[in-house]
Design a protein around this motif. Structure first.
Motif, mmCIF file in Angstrom:
data_model
loop_
_atom_site.group_PDB
_atom_site.id
_atom_site.type_symbol
_atom_site.label_atom_id
_atom_site.label_comp_id
_atom_site.label_asym_id
_atom_site.label_seq_id
_atom_site.Cartn_x
_atom_site.Cartn_y
_atom_site.Cartn_z
ATOM 1 N N ARG A 111 -9.274 1.706 6.029
ATOM 2 C CA ARG A 111 -9.104 1.940 7.463
ATOM 3 C C ARG A 111 -10.430 1.707 8.181
ATOM 4 N N ASP A 112 -10.305 1.309 9.440
ATOM 5 C CA ASP A 112 -11.452 1.148 10.320
ATOM 6 C C ASP A 112 -11.243 2.135 11.470
ATOM 7 N N ASN A 113 -11.930 3.250 11.408
ATOM 8 C CA ASN A 113 -11.702 4.307 12.387
ATOM 9 C C ASN A 113 -12.115 3.882 13.795
ATOM 10 N N ALA A 114 -13.111 3.023 13.899
ATOM 11 C CA ALA A 114 -13.548 2.564 15.221
ATOM 12 C C ALA A 114 -12.456 1.743 15.907
ATOM 13 N N LYS A 115 -11.615 1.096 15.109
ATOM 14 C CA LYS A 115 -10.540 0.255 15.650
ATOM 15 C C LYS A 115 -9.172 0.919 15.526
ATOM 16 N N ASN A 116 -9.134 2.144 14.995
ATOM 17 C CA ASN A 116 -7.850 2.838 14.765
ATOM 18 C C ASN A 116 -6.878 1.932 13.998
ATOM 19 N N THR A 117 -7.380 1.292 12.973
ATOM 20 C CA THR A 117 -6.606 0.302 12.224
ATOM 21 C C THR A 117 -6.611 0.642 10.740
ATOM 22 N N VAL A 118 -5.448 0.449 10.125
ATOM 23 C CA VAL A 118 -5.323 0.636 8.684
ATOM 24 C C VAL A 118 -4.852 -0.675 8.071
ATOM 25 N N TYR A 119 -5.333 -0.949 6.872
ATOM 26 C CA TYR A 119 -5.018 -2.199 6.181
ATOM 27 C C TYR A 119 -4.400 -1.887 4.815
ATOM 28 N N LEU A 120 -3.611 -2.835 4.337
ATOM 29 C CA LEU A 120 -3.083 -2.748 2.973
ATOM 30 C C LEU A 120 -3.252 -4.119 2.330
ATOM 31 N N GLN A 121 -4.181 -4.206 1.404
ATOM 32 C CA GLN A 121 -4.367 -5.437 0.636
ATOM 33 C C GLN A 121 -3.458 -5.374 -0.585
ATOM 34 N N MET A 122 -2.567 -6.336 -0.691
ATOM 35 C CA MET A 122 -1.581 -6.347 -1.769
ATOM 36 C C MET A 122 -1.831 -7.560 -2.654
ATOM 37 N N ASN A 123 -2.206 -7.313 -3.903
ATOM 38 C CA ASN A 123 -2.460 -8.373 -4.870
ATOM 39 C C ASN A 123 -1.447 -8.307 -6.002
ATOM 40 N N SER A 124 -1.360 -9.379 -6.748
ATOM 41 C CA SER A 124 -0.442 -9.442 -7.901
ATOM 42 C C SER A 124 0.951 -8.970 -7.512
ATOM 43 N N LEU A 125 1.443 -9.501 -6.428
ATOM 44 C CA LEU A 125 2.737 -9.053 -5.914
ATOM 45 C C LEU A 125 3.871 -9.412 -6.872
ATOM 46 N N LYS A 126 4.861 -8.525 -6.898
ATOM 47 C CA LYS A 126 6.029 -8.688 -7.761
ATOM 48 C C LYS A 126 7.284 -8.723 -6.894
ATOM 49 N N PRO A 127 8.357 -9.314 -7.400
ATOM 50 C CA PRO A 127 9.608 -9.330 -6.614
ATOM 51 C C PRO A 127 10.061 -7.928 -6.219
ATOM 52 N N GLU A 128 9.781 -6.936 -7.054
ATOM 53 C CA GLU A 128 10.197 -5.569 -6.712
ATOM 54 C C GLU A 128 9.371 -4.949 -5.589
ATOM 55 N N ASP A 129 8.334 -5.631 -5.137
ATOM 56 C CA ASP A 129 7.586 -5.183 -3.959
ATOM 57 C C ASP A 129 8.267 -5.608 -2.659
ATOM 58 N N THR A 130 9.304 -6.407 -2.765
ATOM 59 C CA THR A 130 10.024 -6.860 -1.575
ATOM 60 C C THR A 130 10.614 -5.677 -0.827
ATOM 61 N N ALA A 131 10.282 -5.574 0.455
ATOM 62 C CA ALA A 131 10.734 -4.445 1.270
ATOM 63 C C ALA A 131 10.229 -4.627 2.696
ATOM 64 N N VAL A 132 10.705 -3.764 3.579
ATOM 65 C CA VAL A 132 10.088 -3.640 4.897
ATOM 66 C C VAL A 132 9.002 -2.581 4.786
#
Length: 122
Positions: free
Chosen positions: A71-92
């Motif tokens: 997260r970057d508190n100065a920007k009120n922003t959160v990030y999610l870096q997703m690596n080695s993605l799998k088909p079971e990660d499919t979702a909203v």
């Protein structure tokens, strides 16, 4: 009023990477924890990762070692870096901001983003 706007979803092949971003905007005095949840078709919404205001993190067992929340508190922003993605990660994927206050004396509220589709093909 506070809004959470997500970006970065899309279609990727298995083994690939995506980065989700969620920016909170509006009348914000403070935000507690921020996190990412996901919901696949026919399944309940589940926690993916959470980061507290003190930057302590929590991950679902299914994503440990593959996903990183920050997260970057100065920007009120959160990030999610997703690596080695799998088909079971499919979702909203939904962004969540907890205990958001507009002033020091207003009650805290939780907010949700509109959702970002992540599709991982095999």
């Amino acid at each position: 009023q506070v809004q959470l706007v997500e970006s970065g979803g899309g279609l990727v092949q298995a083994g690939g990477s995506l980065r989700l971003s969620c920016a909170a905007s509006g009348n914000i005095f403070s935000i507690g924890a921020m996190g990412w949840y996901r919901q696949a078709p026919g399944k309940q919404r589940e926690l993916v990762a959470l980061i507290a205001s003190a930057d302590t993190t929590t991950y679902a067992d299914s994503v440990k070692g593959r996903f990183t929340i920050s997260r970057d508190n100065a920007k009120n922003t959160v990030y999610l870096q997703m690596n080695s993605l799998k088909p079971e990660d499919t979702a909203v994927y939904y962004c969540n901001a907890k205990n958001v206050r507009s002033t020091n004396w207003t009650p805290a509220k939780d907010y949700w983003g509109q959702g970002a589709q992540v599709t991982v093909s095999s």
